[in-house]
Scaffold this motif. Sequence first.
Motif, mmCIF file in Angstrom:
data_model
loop_
_atom_site.group_PDB
_atom_site.id
_atom_site.type_symbol
_atom_site.label_atom_id
_atom_site.label_comp_id
_atom_site.label_asym_id
_atom_site.label_seq_id
_atom_site.Cartn_x
_atom_site.Cartn_y
_atom_site.Cartn_z
ATOM 1 N N UNK A 104 -5.197 -11.871 2.898
ATOM 2 C CA UNK A 104 -5.575 -11.965 1.520
ATOM 3 C C UNK A 104 -5.389 -10.388 1.125
ATOM 4 N N UNK A 105 -5.926 -9.415 1.561
ATOM 5 C CA UNK A 105 -5.926 -7.928 1.249
ATOM 6 C C UNK A 105 -4.337 -7.582 1.560
ATOM 7 N N UNK A 106 -3.611 -7.964 2.598
ATOM 8 C CA UNK A 106 -2.301 -7.622 2.704
ATOM 9 C C UNK A 106 -1.462 -8.138 1.608
ATOM 10 N N UNK A 107 -1.674 -9.446 1.360
ATOM 11 C CA UNK A 107 -0.919 -10.098 0.220
ATOM 12 C C UNK A 107 -1.297 -9.424 -1.049
ATOM 13 N N UNK A 108 -2.265 -9.067 -1.374
ATOM 14 C CA UNK A 108 -2.697 -8.343 -2.658
ATOM 15 C C UNK A 108 -1.954 -7.073 -2.619
ATOM 16 N N UNK A 109 -1.889 -6.367 -1.461
ATOM 17 C CA UNK A 109 -1.265 -5.251 -1.495
ATOM 18 C C UNK A 109 0.426 -5.434 -1.712
ATOM 19 N N UNK A 110 0.828 -6.396 -1.256
ATOM 20 C CA UNK A 110 2.164 -6.667 -1.318
ATOM 21 C C UNK A 110 2.558 -6.999 -2.758
ATOM 22 N N UNK A 111 1.869 -7.800 -3.296
ATOM 23 C CA UNK A 111 2.110 -8.168 -4.808
ATOM 24 C C UNK A 111 2.014 -7.071 -5.535
ATOM 25 N N UNK A 112 0.959 -6.080 -5.281
ATOM 26 C CA UNK A 112 1.022 -4.688 -6.309
ATOM 27 C C UNK A 112 2.021 -3.976 -6.047
ATOM 28 N N UNK A 113 2.545 -3.814 -4.705
ATOM 29 C CA UNK A 113 3.667 -2.917 -4.621
ATOM 30 C C UNK A 113 4.877 -3.624 -5.166
ATOM 31 N N UNK A 114 5.134 -4.935 -5.218
ATOM 32 C CA UNK A 114 6.299 -5.570 -5.787
ATOM 33 C C UNK A 114 6.008 -5.353 -7.410
ATOM 34 N N UNK A 115 4.947 -5.400 -8.013
ATOM 35 C CA UNK A 115 4.812 -5.292 -9.366
ATOM 36 C C UNK A 115 5.184 -3.884 -9.884
ATOM 37 N N UNK A 116 4.670 -3.024 -9.003
ATOM 38 C CA UNK A 116 4.709 -1.550 -9.396
ATOM 39 C C UNK A 116 6.446 -1.316 -9.177
ATOM 40 N N UNK A 117 6.723 -1.557 -8.238
ATOM 41 C CA UNK A 117 8.320 -1.616 -8.069
ATOM 42 C C UNK A 117 9.174 -2.169 -9.360
ATOM 43 N N UNK A 118 8.919 -3.348 -9.765
ATOM 44 C CA UNK A 118 9.578 -4.088 -10.911
ATOM 45 C C UNK A 118 9.481 -3.041 -12.075
ATOM 46 N N UNK A 119 7.983 -2.759 -12.396
ATOM 47 C CA UNK A 119 7.662 -2.093 -13.563
ATOM 48 C C UNK A 119 8.310 -0.711 -13.561
ATOM 49 N N UNK A 120 8.354 -0.086 -12.710
ATOM 50 C CA UNK A 120 9.048 1.293 -12.611
ATOM 51 C C UNK A 120 10.794 1.119 -12.822
ATOM 52 N N UNK A 121 11.316 0.242 -12.282
ATOM 53 C CA UNK A 121 12.819 0.069 -12.625
ATOM 54 C C UNK A 121 12.900 -0.666 -14.154
ATOM 55 N N UNK A 122 12.077 -1.505 -14.538
ATOM 56 C CA UNK A 122 12.103 -2.067 -15.821
ATOM 57 C C UNK A 122 12.146 -0.849 -16.820
#
Length: 320
Positions: A104-122
């Motif tokens: 769960x901790x790794x999953x959370x970090x993965x989703x946070x990284x994905x969101x941050x990546x998408x937000x920065x590009x948007x």
Amino acid sequence: MPDIGDWLASIRLEQYRQTFLKNGIDLDVVDELTDADLKELGLSLGDRKRFLRAAATLARQSPPPTAALRPSVSPSHSEAERRQLTVMFCDLVGSTALSARLDPEDLRQSIVAYRACATEIVGRYDGFVAKYMGDGVLVYFGYPQAHEEDAERAVRAGLAVVEAVDRLDAAGEHLAVRIGIATGLVVVGDIIGTGEAEECSVVGETPNLAARLQELAGSGTVVIAEATRALLRGQFKLESIGLRPIKGFSGAAEAFRVLGEVRGDDRFEAGHATVLPLVGRDRELALLVDRWTQAKANKGQVVLLEGEAGIGKSRLAVAL
């Protein structure tokens, strides 16, 4: 930001620096000090007036504490408004299977990284992240700031998100997204909710269509609606995926997979075959030609061409 001593020096009250430091007063509380507080600290009447005036100015200039944490928050609107909006819905592929394989901790970090990546590009393409929905990201192009080429910005952002997420490492797992994009008329209302639940109220079928198109997209692909395709002016290589029934919509609709961007120095050059004839702009074009004729005769001219995004300002300039 300067400390309390620097700020006091800037308003010529540096003699009170030690008094403020001794009482634990810093810039984060100066706007809460009252005349009685200052009198107790030993400030004269004149110095109290100077301090309170400067503190009020500082409070107006300082952003709220959460501003740095929420860069995508839009200013609230007191009234709803009609907008031509391009909506992008981005979803993480295989998130359920991913949650079964990852801690769960790794999953959370993965989703946070994905969101941050998408937000920065948007943000790079001036889009507005309206809401995070689990592993989904809802994005508006055309609100709060409208641009003439919002549909193009959305598609470019979508392609960039696909490429960037593909390079992310999720505890050894490969991440991929699928994206749906639709364009249409909506009514944009007030900011509703607070914190993580905060979102901008948008009424119309466009967000729903974007979400449905995302379901038609394969892993690592971007699928767009016909209305969006019509605004791209030949800037992208597209492939029709045919007429598809869209859940919640009457009848079938044609959708298109984005294969990549067409390169060209002039954004009208690539789409010249799809540029429609200029209609109903004879008076405006005649005015521009007249001003150009005067300019060629050494009579300097300036023309300001303004209007809402998408009404054909660039098309008129090309006609000239």
